[in-house]
Design an enzyme around this catalytic site. Structure first.
Site, mmCIF file in Angstrom:
data_model
loop_
_atom_site.group_PDB
_atom_site.id
_atom_site.type_symbol
_atom_site.label_atom_id
_atom_site.label_comp_id
_atom_site.label_asym_id
_atom_site.label_seq_id
_atom_site.Cartn_x
_atom_site.Cartn_y
_atom_site.Cartn_z
ATOM 1 N N GLY A 10 2.800 -35.327 -0.955
ATOM 2 C CA GLY A 10 2.791 -34.229 0.101
ATOM 3 C C GLY A 10 2.152 -33.041 -0.901
ATOM 4 N N PHE A 11 2.006 -31.823 -0.117
ATOM 5 C CA PHE A 11 1.409 -30.525 -0.494
ATOM 6 C C PHE A 11 1.845 -30.105 -1.909
ATOM 7 C CE2 PHE A 11 1.805 -26.020 0.393
ATOM 8 C CZ PHE A 11 0.791 -25.536 -0.574
ATOM 9 N N ILE A 12 3.073 -29.902 -1.757
ATOM 10 C CA ILE A 12 3.718 -29.387 -3.014
ATOM 11 C C ILE A 12 3.937 -30.481 -4.141
ATOM 12 C CG2 ILE A 12 5.686 -28.204 -3.962
ATOM 13 C CD1 ILE A 12 6.137 -26.838 -1.497
ATOM 14 N N TYR A 152 16.169 -27.510 10.929
ATOM 15 C CA TYR A 152 15.744 -27.567 9.636
ATOM 16 C C TYR A 152 16.465 -26.546 8.357
ATOM 17 C CZ TYR A 152 12.419 -26.679 5.559
ATOM 18 O OH TYR A 152 11.815 -26.567 4.400
ATOM 19 N N LYS A 156 18.654 -28.122 5.195
ATOM 20 C CA LYS A 156 18.436 -27.812 3.592
ATOM 21 C C LYS A 156 19.772 -27.217 3.149
ATOM 22 C CE LYS A 156 14.141 -29.033 2.751
ATOM 23 N NZ LYS A 156 13.899 -29.925 1.977
HETATM 24 N N1 LIG Z 1 5.626 -25.752 1.877
HETATM 25 C C1 LIG Z 1 6.317 -24.734 2.181
HETATM 26 O O1 LIG Z 1 6.104 -23.616 2.530
HETATM 27 C C2 LIG Z 1 7.899 -25.027 1.925
HETATM 28 C C3 LIG Z 1 8.859 -24.138 1.992
HETATM 29 C C4 LIG Z 1 10.276 -24.254 1.690
HETATM 30 C C5 LIG Z 1 10.638 -25.493 1.469
HETATM 31 N N2 LIG Z 1 9.823 -26.713 1.488
HETATM 32 C C6 LIG Z 1 10.196 -28.072 1.199
HETATM 33 O O2 LIG Z 1 9.325 -28.558 -0.053
HETATM 34 C C7 LIG Z 1 9.252 -29.878 0.335
HETATM 35 C C8 LIG Z 1 7.785 -30.274 0.262
HETATM 36 O O3 LIG Z 1 7.123 -29.515 1.223
HETATM 37 P P1 LIG Z 1 5.511 -29.769 1.674
HETATM 38 O O4 LIG Z 1 5.185 -28.426 2.222
HETATM 39 O O5 LIG Z 1 5.049 -30.240 0.453
HETATM 40 O O6 LIG Z 1 5.577 -30.712 2.783
HETATM 41 P P2 LIG Z 1 4.877 -32.359 2.683
HETATM 42 O O7 LIG Z 1 5.306 -32.659 4.278
HETATM 43 O O8 LIG Z 1 3.459 -32.055 2.380
HETATM 44 O O9 LIG Z 1 5.636 -33.001 1.825
HETATM 45 C C9 LIG Z 1 6.931 -33.679 1.982
HETATM 46 C C10 LIG Z 1 6.634 -35.207 1.533
HETATM 47 O O10 LIG Z 1 7.649 -35.934 1.457
HETATM 48 C C11 LIG Z 1 7.336 -37.209 2.120
HETATM 49 N N3 LIG Z 1 8.334 -37.808 3.073
HETATM 50 C C12 LIG Z 1 8.743 -37.269 4.192
HETATM 51 N N4 LIG Z 1 10.054 -37.903 4.772
HETATM 52 C C13 LIG Z 1 10.113 -39.022 3.576
HETATM 53 C C14 LIG Z 1 10.991 -40.026 3.581
HETATM 54 N N5 LIG Z 1 12.122 -40.166 4.568
HETATM 55 N N6 LIG Z 1 11.021 -40.652 2.365
HETATM 56 C C15 LIG Z 1 10.036 -40.484 1.559
HETATM 57 N N7 LIG Z 1 9.060 -39.477 1.606
HETATM 58 C C16 LIG Z 1 9.135 -38.776 2.731
HETATM 59 C C17 LIG Z 1 6.262 -37.042 3.246
HETATM 60 O O11 LIG Z 1 5.281 -38.289 3.284
HETATM 61 C C18 LIG Z 1 5.410 -35.977 2.240
HETATM 62 O O12 LIG Z 1 4.381 -36.362 1.483
HETATM 63 C C19 LIG Z 1 9.842 -30.202 1.412
HETATM 64 O O13 LIG Z 1 11.211 -30.740 1.105
HETATM 65 C C20 LIG Z 1 9.819 -28.896 2.177
HETATM 66 O O14 LIG Z 1 10.958 -29.065 3.003
HETATM 67 C C21 LIG Z 1 8.544 -26.574 1.743
#
Ligand SMILES: NC(=O)c1ccc[n+]([C@@H]2O[C@H](COP(=O)([O-])OP(=O)(O)OC[C@H]3O[C@@H](n4cnc5c(N)ncnc54)[C@H](O)[C@@H]3O)[C@@H](O)[C@H]2O)c1
Length: 317
Positions: A10-12, A152, A156
């Site tokens: 994923g992104f992060i 959501y 969390k």
């Molecule tokens: N991007 C933000 O601004 C932000 C802010 C607060 C919290 N978060 C949290 O940080 C984390 C990463 O966020 P992101 O923006 O990189 O999102 P993202 O969707 O790009 O990354 C999440 C990854 O988790 C994987 N995933 C989802 N469901 C799954 C499952 N059941 N089993 C295995 N893998 C699974 C997805 O395929 C994806 O690659 C997430 O938990 C998100 O809620 C992100």
């Protein structure tokens, strides 16, 4: 050090995995490559780029609620970095049960497996959304966080509470919740505001701005987030502890658009729209705990960070 990174394509997850591999740690990634909340193609690109740069990385397709699939991946790891989850406030109203299952049950499952495998740390992605609208700003980690504005946010917060409860009997293990504040940068989820806006402005398309543009967000560059995650993995204390990872310098959406126009060297065409359900009025992190306990401070100013998005979007139209 060997880490299991869930959500690592994923992104992060991409940026954190890359930071770990760059410093010489071993990384094994587990991700379900689902189409939620954005197309799988972006995750396949992240997988391909990681494999090309770091042939040692292992990447498996597995769901975080699938105990049998995950157990062998956790075995032998020093710690679990649990970033997988269903992100996004608005889609969580359409699928609250799915968000709850993945974000709450998935976090509890990964922590259980980490304990059973003898891992000595568990760091996971929480969110600034746990603060809702009722927390005094700047938000501090010791605020009660009991009025979530979306499924959501609730998922969390529930994941934090479940893992904190497990922490009562696993006192020697650092169980660290990282409350990320709106993260942006190259490879950002395509439906998120900064990437969406930059793509539209560069292409001469209008952008949709919610409300009167006075909503405030604490935008945080993904390179700062990756540094904060590594600091937490290296330095977070035993027991459950939450940390804000934010810029600590919120801007209004209007100010964001101004800065984005400067980075893009183009004017934005704005189409106003009502604020969607679940979006909070403002996010603003008090980052003193992460600074004092983890030795972490964000370094990327919004103007500089927007240039990294402009360059990424221009190179990947
Ligand atoms: N991007 C933000 O601004 C932000 C802010 C607060 C919290 N978060 C949290 O940080 C984390 C990463 O966020 P992101 O923006 O990189 O999102 P993202 O969707 O790009 O990354 C999440 C990854 O988790 C994987 N995933 C989802 N469901 C799954 C499952 N059941 N089993 C295995 N893998 C699974 C997805 O395929 C994806 O690659 C997430 O938990 C998100 O809620 C992100």
């Amino acid at each position: 050090m060997r880490w299991l990174v869930t959500g690592g394509v994923g992104f992060i997850g991409y940026h954190v995995s890359r930071a770990l591999l760059t410093r010489g740690d071993e990384v094994s990634i587990a991700d379900d490559f689902s189409d939620a909340p954005y197309p799988r193609a972006e995750k396949l690109r992240n997988e391909r780029d990681l494999r090309a740069e770091f042939p040692s990385v292992t990447i498996a397709r597995a769901c975080v609620t699938d105990r049998e699939a995950m157990a062998p991946l956790v075995a032998g790891c020093h710690g679990v970095l649990h970033l997988a989850g269903l992100a996004g406030v608005r889609p969580s109203f359409r699928e609250p049960a799915r968000y709850s299952r993945v974000n709450i049950e998935g976090s509890a499952t990964m922590l259980e497996l980490a304990r059973a495998a003898g891992c000595n740390r568990f760091v996971f992605a929480s969110s600034s959304s746990v603060y809702g609208n009722s927390t005094p700003l700047p938000a501090r980690e010791d605020a009660p966080c009991v009025v979530p504005e979306s499924p959501y946010a609730a998922s969390k917060r529930a994941a934090e509470l479940v893992t904190a409860a497990i922490g009562q009997i696993a006192r020697e293990m650092p169980i660290t919740a990282l409350r990320f504040f709106t993260v942006y940068g190259p490879r950002q989820r395509p439906e998120m505001a900064i990437t969406l806006f930059m793509r539209a402005v560069l292409a001469g398309r209008p952008i949709t701005l919610f409300g009167d543009g006075s909503m405030r967000r604490d935008f945080t560059h993904v390179s700062d987030i990756a540094a904060g995650v590594l600091a937490a993995m290296d330095r977070a204390p035993a027991g459950f502890r939450a940390y804000n990872l934010g810029s600590g310098a919120p801007v209004t959406l209007r100010e964001l658009v101004d800065q984005l126009e400067r980075a893009a060297s183009r004017r934005a065409v704005i189409e106003p729209a009502n604020v969607p359900a679940g979006d909070v009025d403002a996010t603003f992190a008090d980052i003193s705990r992460a600074r004092d306990e983890l030795g972490w401070t964000p370094k990327v100013a919004l103007a500089d960070g927007l240039e990294t998005v402009r360059d990424w979007v221009s190179a990947h139209p």
